[in-house]
Scaffold this motif. Sequence first.
Motif, short mmCIF file in Angstrom:
data_model
loop_
_atom_site.label_atom_id
_atom_site.label_comp_id
_atom_site.label_asym_id
_atom_site.label_seq_id
_atom_site.Cartn_x
_atom_site.Cartn_y
_atom_site.Cartn_z
N GLN A 95 -42.55 2.26 6.17
CA GLN A 95 -41.64 2.82 7.18
C GLN A 95 -40.22 2.28 7.04
O GLN A 95 -39.25 3.04 7.19
N GLU A 96 -40.07 0.98 6.80
CA GLU A 96 -38.74 0.37 6.82
C GLU A 96 -37.79 1.04 5.83
O GLU A 96 -36.68 1.44 6.19
N VAL A 97 -38.24 1.21 4.59
CA VAL A 97 -37.39 1.83 3.56
C VAL A 97 -37.13 3.29 3.91
O VAL A 97 -35.99 3.78 3.82
N THR A 98 -38.18 4.00 4.32
CA THR A 98 -38.05 5.43 4.61
C THR A 98 -37.11 5.68 5.78
O THR A 98 -36.24 6.56 5.73
N SER B 161 -43.94 6.41 -7.69
CA SER B 161 -42.69 6.50 -8.44
C SER B 161 -41.62 7.37 -7.79
O SER B 161 -40.50 7.43 -8.29
N VAL B 162 -41.96 8.05 -6.69
CA VAL B 162 -40.96 8.94 -6.07
C VAL B 162 -40.80 8.60 -4.59
O VAL B 162 -41.73 8.12 -3.93
N PHE B 163 -39.59 8.87 -4.09
CA PHE B 163 -39.32 8.69 -2.67
C PHE B 163 -39.53 10.02 -1.95
O PHE B 163 -38.97 11.04 -2.36
N PRO B 164 -40.32 10.05 -0.89
CA PRO B 164 -40.68 11.31 -0.25
C PRO B 164 -39.51 12.10 0.31
O PRO B 164 -39.53 13.33 0.33
N LEU B 165 -38.46 11.42 0.77
CA LEU B 165 -37.33 12.15 1.34
C LEU B 165 -36.60 12.97 0.28
O LEU B 165 -36.08 14.05 0.58
N GLU B 166 -36.56 12.50 -0.95
CA GLU B 166 -35.94 13.26 -2.02
C GLU B 166 -36.71 14.54 -2.31
O GLU B 166 -36.13 15.51 -2.81
N TYR B 167 -37.99 14.54 -2.00
CA TYR B 167 -38.85 15.70 -2.28
C TYR B 167 -39.05 16.58 -1.04
O TYR B 167 -39.96 17.39 -1.01
N GLY B 168 -38.20 16.40 -0.05
CA GLY B 168 -38.18 17.32 1.09
C GLY B 168 -39.22 17.07 2.15
O GLY B 168 -39.52 17.96 2.96
N PHE B 169 -39.78 15.86 2.23
CA PHE B 169 -40.84 15.59 3.21
C PHE B 169 -40.35 15.67 4.65
O PHE B 169 -41.12 16.01 5.54
N ARG C 250 -31.81 7.25 8.14
CA ARG C 250 -30.67 6.95 9.02
C ARG C 250 -29.36 7.05 8.27
O ARG C 250 -28.35 7.54 8.80
N LYS C 251 -29.35 6.58 7.03
CA LYS C 251 -28.11 6.61 6.24
C LYS C 251 -27.74 8.02 5.83
O LYS C 251 -26.55 8.33 5.65
N GLY C 252 -28.76 8.88 5.67
CA GLY C 252 -28.50 10.27 5.26
C GLY C 252 -27.79 10.36 3.93
O GLY C 252 -26.91 11.21 3.73
N SER C 253 -28.15 9.49 3.00
CA SER C 253 -27.40 9.39 1.74
C SER C 253 -28.30 9.61 0.52
O SER C 253 -28.35 8.77 -0.37
N LEU C 254 -29.00 10.72 0.49
CA LEU C 254 -29.83 11.03 -0.67
C LEU C 254 -28.95 11.44 -1.85
O LEU C 254 -28.08 12.30 -1.73
N ARG C 255 -29.20 10.83 -2.99
CA ARG C 255 -28.44 11.19 -4.19
C ARG C 255 -29.07 12.35 -4.94
O ARG C 255 -28.40 13.02 -5.73
N LYS C 256 -30.37 12.59 -4.70
CA LYS C 256 -31.09 13.68 -5.37
C LYS C 256 -31.93 14.42 -4.34
O LYS C 256 -32.41 13.82 -3.39
N LYS C 257 -32.10 15.71 -4.55
CA LYS C 257 -32.96 16.51 -3.68
C LYS C 257 -33.70 17.55 -4.52
O LYS C 257 -33.25 17.93 -5.60
N LEU C 258 -34.83 17.98 -3.99
CA LEU C 258 -35.65 18.98 -4.67
C LEU C 258 -35.18 20.38 -4.30
O LEU C 258 -34.94 20.68 -3.13
N TYR C 259 -35.09 21.25 -5.31
CA TYR C 259 -34.68 22.64 -5.09
C TYR C 259 -35.59 23.58 -5.88
O TYR C 259 -36.00 23.26 -7.00
N PRO C 260 -35.89 24.75 -5.31
CA PRO C 260 -36.54 25.80 -6.11
C PRO C 260 -35.50 26.41 -7.05
O PRO C 260 -34.35 26.60 -6.67
#
Length: 269
Positions: free
Chosen positions: A192-195, A168-176, A200-210
């Motif tokens: 790999q293709e989606v990730t 249910s989660v994309f690893p890049l949003e969680y700081g992988f 490459r696009k560098g367009s994350l709409r959400k990111k994980l923060y402490p």
Amino acid sequence: MSIFQALLTDRAVLRIGGNDRIDFMQNLVTQDVARPQSGTCVMAALLTPQGKLLYDFLIYVEDNALLIDCEAAKLEALAKKLSLYKLRADVTIQAIDLHIHALWQEDGLPCPPMKEFYQDPRNDGLGLRGFFNSSPDIALPERSSDDWHANRIQCGVPQGAMEMPPGSVFPLEYGFADMQAIDFQKGCFVGQEVTSRTHRKGSLRKKLYPIVLSQAAGASGDKLMTGNGDAQRIGGELVARHEMLGLALIREDAKTERLTLNDADITIQ
């Protein structure tokens, strides 16, 4: 400077052996397992074909095997999933009875090297860890695995199915990428293709923060809100909490606004 030790009771070990073990794992996981030398630990993940996270784990490279440091509650499921890809490859997959111990500093600084321990690759503040048949004879104060998790949360590192529900989660949003869990140069892996396209696009709409909470309230899944009254909108979601510390998945267009959790202010660290 205080260095603590803890037995990580929620972790377990899978041993991947056989002559084809490197090629087998190389085609599946997000990390390059052919490059690291023996005695090296790396973070990796197994994804769905759609690029969503199934399992996160650490891989310790030995001369004749790969040791998978994984969530104990998911060990059997991970072993079963890997076995589905095995086909006729010369690969063995078995749980082994090793205990995982961790060392870390209270101030979040890296630990000095210590024999039989290796650096946690995800964040310097997570310190060292090692595999042992019994408790190592180390003259350091003992703490619980909960104390280690509090330090992990403070370092901004997510872990396991409770914080990242499988599928249910994309690893890049969680700081992988920041945790060096994905090698974008290694070639094919599941998802790999989606990730790679997202990277490459560098367009994350959400990111994980402490985050730091202003009151010890809230549970995983609770929404972070921005604005007031009728103008309120969802700005993020609480992923994990330990007392006044937490991890939150926050919209990039909301991180500079006032954020609240159950009407109490939160602060991004």
